[in-house]
Design a protein around this motif. Structure first.
Motif: not given
Lengths: 321, 155, 309
Positions: A1-4, A6-7, A10-11, A13, A100, A103, A105-106, A109, A119, C90, C103, C106
């Motif tokens: 998986m690639k790029g966003t 994959w993210l 990952r988040q 899964r 997101e 926390s 994290t947005w 990203a 995204w 973050p 991350f 990617e």
């Protein structure tokens, strides 16, 4: 998986793997139960086709025992399937943006190389795909299992909540609505737990509301009988709870007690003659109305999901701070 | 290799601190002609100062003829400030030692001798200020070598 | 890379952003030169974080515009050239360090994996450690590894040293400065600790009450100002000496008989300070910034001029 993507994988899964495991377990359990049920039917030579309806023509206790054994587990699966949109909304939709934002994290990203559109679309598409597959598989499993014993004697009918709310296109549409509602709540409230609560209330609330008002949108079919002759069996239709008599000019008198019977009163024939009734009626939603109701609710769920989706896009376009 | 130390409260501009520490190292023989000065990257990674400050200090030293940049290789020491003329056993030092002995024999205290040498030094290097400035001007006009500071420390 | 002398890294024109509570930034105009390290200074609520969010496209301006090397911050071109370290630093706490680096790989078009791993390894952080188990300093290092591996031309650091112990502060600033020395990137950095900025920054942007209060080359700004100490003149309002017409008084205060003032002279000789009753010197950057931060009303230097005249 690639790029966003994959993210997103990952988040999500953990949710995907847990959901998939539950689905596989469910499917295995249903397959086992159904095989058991089919063996019972053939062993006891139950003619299920003739058992349809409250007054189905089934002889012997076997059919009743069959329903006794299967109705409980079917209800359990139906409950799970009916609750799935709420679960998806609360545990998948609400954290999709809410966590997101909570926390921060947005900010991480969205200051990498990709834009907000990619995204968001990656993570939302993955969640949407999973919601569609999950709800469709569960709805399918339920129908597959229920179908041989559907609408039979005192079993589960198409209009029961465990069936109606748990299968068909509306169940899948409701899962989509749940996901979008959770996503929107996370975006607007910016707190995962608050968004979860709001999603629970919104999705469950809408379900209850629709169940309450569903019948107001479709006119029932009126079944008439001449004089005091025997009425047509209700079969697998759903009673609209409307009984009464027909007067000389053909009007419906919605009063089932107009010629009630009890000791000391004249019998029905005499009563009807006295009051000038020419026949009796009752109203039902025929079995085919399953699809009418389903498509109406599908349209409502998808329409609301589209409105919320537009709202999400507007807020994201204006940026999230 | 030289390790720089920044005193953030000294009030002395950082690039002057760096240049001073290089000169000191040259005088003490820690740095010798042909040695490479640490790259700006190495210095700032350890001291967390603006790289331009390091480059400014190196340009200052280059202007004084102490170091030279070699494109693609770094900045190298051109000449030393260690002075054999001032070393123990050198004729100048021997003469000065004899003179100090005579001055003491004549009854002068340490402070008197210091005042006397300062007065003579001022006479001969009159264009410069020996006293330390709290705030050096951005482009200080440095004296021709030997600088008064080096004289002060070499005696 | 573009010519670091001529180029403007970050330019704002009449930039404003309003929130429900009111304007966080209003009518801001500035040019931050490329290849420099700019200190973004201001009291809490001055709009520093808002400015960073506008510069990274996390926020859209209500009015005016902001440009990163001439490009709108929401364009892919600007995103590729900008790296941002948010104040809360973050990171995905459930990711391992290796996953965090993946991350970055990617989600970026250009990615320098060697740089990322070098920065992480230099901090002795195992690649299989969960980010959530790392110390604040280690997390900052990971965040910087992400930022550096992106090979940005503009690095935006919002309070990068907050919550870090003194040793880690030097370590982190050293990392940033080494990157500057290596690649000549432009840095904009905010900090509450002004003494930390003194040896690092060579350009200043001071915000107050959502507006630009002071901007320019750090050295030049110091030289454009004069700190004045002496016997207050009791015959004059504020105790300031006469002959200060056309000079901005940034700050002045009288304690007992002593007057201290900070003047913006822009390099002109000030007659009043020539006599020996007054001691004058060039303020340090920290002194200068403190004086501007203390002079509360968010007036521009030009309106100060009118008040002083």
């Amino acid at each position: 998986m690639k790029g966003t993507l994959w993210l997103a994988w990952r988040q999500q899964r953990t949710l995907i793997l847990v959901g998939a495991a539950l689905l596989v377990a469910c499917a295995a359990w249903v397959a086992f139960q159904r095989a058991d049920m089919m063996a019972y039917i053939s062993d006891h030579h139950i003619d299920t086709a003739n058992c349809k309806g409250w007054d189905g023509d089934c002889r012997g206790d076997a059919a009743y025992r069959l329903l006794q054994d299967t109705t409980g587990p079917l209800r359990a699966l139906g409950s799970l399937s009916a609750a799935l949109p709420v679960l998806i909304g609360v545990f998948w939709g609400a954290p999709l943006l809410g966590r997101e934002l909570e926390s921060g994290t947005w900010k991480l990203a969205l200051t990498q190389g990709v834009g907000i559109r990619r995204w968001f679309l990656s993570r939302f598409s993955l969640a949407l795909g999973c919601a569609l597959v999950g709800s469709a598989v569960l709805a399918g499993l339920l129908v597959w299992w229920w179908e041989p014993v559907s609408n039979m004697l005192d079993g589960l009918y198409w209009h029961d909540g465990f069936i109606f709310n748990a299968t068909g296109p509306a169940a899948v549409a409701c899962a989509v609505f749940g996901l979008v509602a959770g996503t929107a709540a996370g975006l607007l409230l910016r707190r995962t737990v608050a968004a979860m609560g709001a999603t629970l209330v919104a999705v469950a609330g809408l379900r209850v509301l629709l169940t309450a008002v569903r019948h107001d949108w479709v006119s029932p079919v009126v079944r008439r009988s001449q004089g005091d002759s025997a009425r047509q069996y209700i079969g697998t239709a759903e009673s609209a709870g409307d009984f009464g008599f027909i007067d000389r000019s053909g009007n419906l008198v919605h009063d089932a007690a107009a010629c009630g019977w009890s000791p000391g009163l004249p019998d029905m024939k005499t009563c009807m003659a006295q009051k000038g009734f020419t026949g009796r009626f009752y109203a039902v939603y025929p079995t085919s109305d399953f699809w009418v109701f389903q498509w109406i609710e599908t349209a409502i769920f998808l329409g609301l999901a589209a409105v919320l989706m537009a709202l999400i896009c507007v807020v994201l376009r204006r940026r999230v701070v | 290799m030289i390790v720089f130390r920044i005193d953030r409260r000294s009030g002395v501009a950082t690039y002057l601190q760096l240049a001073h520490q290089v000169r000191q190292a040259l005088r003490l023989g820690v740095l010798k002609p042909g040695d490479r000065l640490p790259t700006a990257k190495d210095v700032v990674e350890a001291t967390a100062i603006n790289p331009n400050t390091v480059l400014k200090a190196y340009r200052e030293l280059e202007r004084e003829g102490l170091v030279e940049p070699r494109p693609g290789q770094g900045t190298f020491v051109r000449r030393s400030l260690a002075r054999p003329e001032a070393a123990v056993g050198s004729p100048l030092r021997t003469e000065l030692t004899e003179w100090v002995v005579r001055a003491r024999d004549a009854g002068l205290e340490r402070a008197d001798i210091a005042a006397l040498t300062d007065a003579v030094l001022d006479e001969w290097f009159s264009s410069t200020q020996v006293s330390k400035q709290v705030k050096p001007p951005p482009e200080p006009s440095l004296p021709p070598h030997p600088s008064p500071q080096s004289m002060e420390e070499d005696t | 890379m573009t010519d670091p002398i001529a180029a403007t890294a970050l330019r704002a024109t009449r930039l404003g952003r309003r929130f429900r509570k009111g304007w966080a930034l209003r009518d801001c105009g500035f040019d931050l030169p490329a290849g420099r390290i700019t200190a973004l200074v201001g009291p809490n609520g001055a709009g520093k974080s808002t400015l960073f969010h506008l510069a990274t496209g996390l926020l859209r301006p209500t009015e005016g515009e902001i440009r990163v090397f001439g490009a709108d911050p929401v364009t892919a071109e600007a995103r590729d050239r900008t790296a941002f370290l948010s104040q809360d630093k973050p990171l995905y706490t459930g990711f391992t360090v290796a996953e965090t680096l993946r991350f970055g790989r990617e989600l970026n078009r250009s990615w320098d994996a060697a740089t990322a791993e070098r920065v992480v390894r230099a901090g002795n952080i195992p690649l299989d450690a969960r980010v959530g188990t790392l110390s604040q300093g280690q997390r900052t290092r990971i965040a910087l590894a992400l930022a550096f591996a992106k090979r940005p031309d503009l690095l935006l650091l919002d309070e990068p040293l907050a919550d870090l112990d003194p040793l880690v502060r030097i370590e982190v600033m050293g990392l940033v400065m080494a990157e500057v020395a290596d690649r000549g990137i432009t840095v904009v950095m905010s900090s509450h600790v002004l003494s930390e900025l003194e040896n690092v920054c060579d350009h200043v942007l001071l915000l107050a009450h959502g507006g630009v209060r002071l901007q320019g080359d750090a050295q030049q700004l110091c030289e454009d100002h004069l700190r004045l100490t002496g016997l207050a003149d009791p015959s004059r309002k504020g105790g300031l000496p006469s002959g200060l017409d056309g000079v901005d008084v940034v700050e002045s205060s009288v304690t007992g008989r002593q007057l201290t003032a900070l003047l913006r002279t822009d390099g002109r000789p000030v007659d009043a300070c020539a006599d020996d009753r007054w001691v004058t010197d060039i303020p340090s950057l920290e002194d200068l910034l403190l004086a501007y931060l203390r002079s509360a009303p968010a007036a521009t230097p030009s309106s100060d001029k009118e008040a002083a005249a």
